[in-house]
Write an enzyme that holds these catalytic residues in place. Structure first.
Site, PDB file in Angstrom:
ATOM      1  N   SER A 172     -13.748 -30.582  88.350  1.00 48.74           N
ATOM      2  CA  SER A 172     -13.592 -32.031  87.836  1.00 48.74           C
ATOM      3  C   SER A 172     -14.696 -32.565  89.138  1.00 48.74           C
ATOM      4  CB  SER A 172     -12.526 -32.466  87.411  1.00 48.74           C
ATOM      5  OG  SER A 172     -12.205 -33.261  87.337  1.00 48.74           O
ATOM      6  N   ARG A 217      -2.956 -44.741  85.709  1.00 50.59           N
ATOM      7  CA  ARG A 217      -3.021 -43.231  86.047  1.00 50.59           C
ATOM      8  C   ARG A 217      -2.242 -42.643  84.182  1.00 50.59           C
ATOM      9  NH1 ARG A 217      -4.817 -39.152  87.950  1.00 50.59           N
ATOM     10  NH2 ARG A 217      -2.789 -37.660  88.672  1.00 50.59           N
ATOM     11  N   ASP A 250      -9.743 -28.056  77.227  1.00 50.13           N
ATOM     12  CA  ASP A 250     -10.376 -29.571  77.842  1.00 50.13           C
ATOM     13  C   ASP A 250     -11.108 -30.135  77.172  1.00 50.13           C
ATOM     14  OD1 ASP A 250     -11.098 -31.602  79.993  1.00 50.13           O
ATOM     15  OD2 ASP A 250     -12.404 -29.981  81.101  1.00 50.13           O
ATOM     16  N   HIS A 264      -7.620 -30.338  80.438  1.00 48.59           N
ATOM     17  CA  HIS A 264      -8.546 -30.325  81.681  1.00 48.59           C
ATOM     18  C   HIS A 264      -7.630 -30.231  82.948  1.00 48.59           C
ATOM     19  CE1 HIS A 264     -11.387 -32.492  84.269  1.00 48.59           C
ATOM     20  NE2 HIS A 264     -10.771 -33.461  84.660  1.00 48.59           N
ATOM     21  N   ASP A 265      -6.552 -30.257  82.907  1.00 52.98           N
ATOM     22  CA  ASP A 265      -5.703 -30.359  83.900  1.00 52.98           C
ATOM     23  C   ASP A 265      -5.528 -28.628  84.445  1.00 52.98           C
ATOM     24  OD1 ASP A 265      -5.272 -32.385  85.691  1.00 52.98           O
ATOM     25  OD2 ASP A 265      -3.115 -32.538  84.679  1.00 52.98           O
TER      26      ASP A 265
END
Length: 464
Positions: free
Chosen positions: A172, A242, A388, A421-422
């Site tokens: 990232s 967040r 992602d 994405h994680d």
């Protein structure tokens, strides 16, 4: 001997740099600290060192535990350790917390030496902890960029006596740093691993960051960034920021599989409190994050993401940009806050350009990346993940296409994973195997001279 294990208990180390640091925004830090963790053993000729670059919410604590009571290991513990993808039996691994962070390196929550010096003349002011807290940088901390982080990491390399990194690895935002390293210091790394990253943020990604920032800026407890002095904290704003970010890290299918439309109590409550399990999850993630992260740091980090563009310093790249004058970087979080209203208004007034310009823009982006990568000397591994959508595989492929077009040695893998994405944080065998294989494969002779300081001939790149 092949057992996969942990690096065990680790102790961070602080490196103080007394020399002034001039940043891209033309502000200067009079001095700065970097907090660092290392794993493994540096060999005699210092040729086995790997630098780990962290993502937005990451830190120097990438592996192992800080105490026997720790229940949670470092954020990349499944990647770093004995016989893992980044094998600490073989490599000396360094992870540094970037300036501007809130985990020990110089940033918005650390003491501003200029303000402390100016107050030394006021002997009537008691130097209590509250007084010291009032001297933190807060919103006066300069805005930093990916290039600034790479610059400080190069200074750390000099301090450690590491002339050439065996590899620089990041996911990232960390991948952006690895990419910038290969452009800014081409003769100081042999391998570059760019995971779940992008050559620059899309308009959509900048928009997500802006929504997150506005959540913080509009919190009445933000106090123009001086919440520590005011004894408040923009908790609600940080929670919302967040929550927005976390939604972009996951996928619709992943949320569907994990939560569906399940109700927390099994029935509708006909109110605005938590009813669905996914709401409970997002609020929990936001609450936990707000307890451990600094709001000014969040603003600063997202701006660094927005600014990232490795082509910005290259004439061939600049020639493809708009003829409008370049806008200078804001020089502090406070200045950025003031500019937000004007920038938002300008964005609303802009109209969407013709769809016919899309192909021209793509070609311009490719040419700009080719110019930036023209003098790189390392070998690359680029990793993307099928689900992602924050930094989609197409963005990684832009990097690969530019590298191949300039004849650079590059391997590319698009990993099928359900985590969005994680995914770069998960122990996915194909992904881990690709990283381990790349780090341990023989170096392509001719890509980098033995003395690491001259020009070198490149091998033709290829996808895999």
């Amino acid at each position: 001997m092949d057992t996969v294990g942990s690096v065990g208990l680790v102790t961070p180390e602080i490196f103080h740099f007394p020399e002034p640091l001039t940043l891209e925004c033309n502000r200067t830090l009079p001095s700065f600290d970097l907090i660092v963790e290392t794993y493994g053993t540096l060999n005699r000729d210092k040729s086995n060192a790997i630098l780990i670059c962290h993502a937005l919410s990451g830190s120097h604590h990438a592996a192992g535990f800080h105490s026997a009571d720790d229940k949670k290991a470092g954020w990349w513990d499944n990647m770093i350790g004995p016989n893992k993808a980044i094998d600490t039996n073989q490599f000396y691994v360094v992870c540094v917390n970037n300036i501007g962070s809130c985990f020990g390196s110089t940033g918005p929550t650390t003491i501003n030496p200029d303000r402390v010096s100016s107050d030394e003349h006021h002997l009537d002011k008691p130097h209590t902890s509250d007084h010291n807290e009032a001297q933190v940088y807060g919103p006066d901390f300069p805005l930093v960029t990916i290039k600034d982080w790479v610059k400080t990491q190069a200074m750390l390399s000099d301090r450690l006596g590491i002339d050439v990194w065996h590899a620089i690895v990041g996911g990232s935002m960390g991948g952006m740093q690895a990419l910038q390293w290969s452009v800014d210091y081409p003769d100081r790394l042999k391998r570059c691993v760019v995971i779940a990253s992008t050559p620059k943020l899309s308009a959509q990604n900048i928009a997500f960051n802006e929504v997150a920032r506005q959540s913080i800026l509009s919190d009445p407890d933000f106090k123009d960034g001086r919440y520590l002095q005011a004894g408040t904290y923009p908790r609600r704003g940080l929670i919302l920021a967040r929550m927005v970010g976390h939604i972009t890290y996951l996928t619709d299918d992943a949320m569907k599989a994990k939560f569906g439309r399940d109700l927390k109590s099994g029935k509708f409550m006909y109110g605005y409190d938590v009813e669905f399990q996914v709401e409970s999850y997002l609020r929990y993630q936001g609450e936990r994050f707000s307890e451990n992260f600094d709001a000014n740091t969040y603003l600063l980090m997202t701006k660094a993401l927005d600014y990232f563009d490795p082509t910005r310093d290259y004439p061939a790249a600049l020639a493809t940009e708009s003829t409008e004058p370049l806008v200078p970087l804001e020089d502090s979080i406070g200045a950025s806050v003031e500019a937000t209203k004007k920038a938002t208004q300008n964005a609303l007034e802009e109209t969407v350009t013709s769809i016919d310009e899309g192909e021209n823009n793509r070609q311009q982006e490719l040419n700009a990346l080719k110019a930036a990568f023209a003098h790189t000397q390392c070998q690359y591994l680029v990793v993307s993940f099928t689900t992602d959508w924050r930094f989609a595989p197409e963005r990684s492929q832009e990097i690969v296409d530019a590298l191949m077009a300039t004849g650079k040695p590059v391997n590319y893998i698009n990993v099928d994973a359900p985590h969005g994405h994680d995914s770069f944080l998960f122990d996915i065998p194909r992904y881990m195997g690709a990283v381990k294989g790349f780090l341990t494969a023989p170096f392509i002779t001719g890509s980098l001279p033995k003395n690491s300081r001259g020009n070198s001939h490149q091998k033709t790149g290829a996808r895999s």
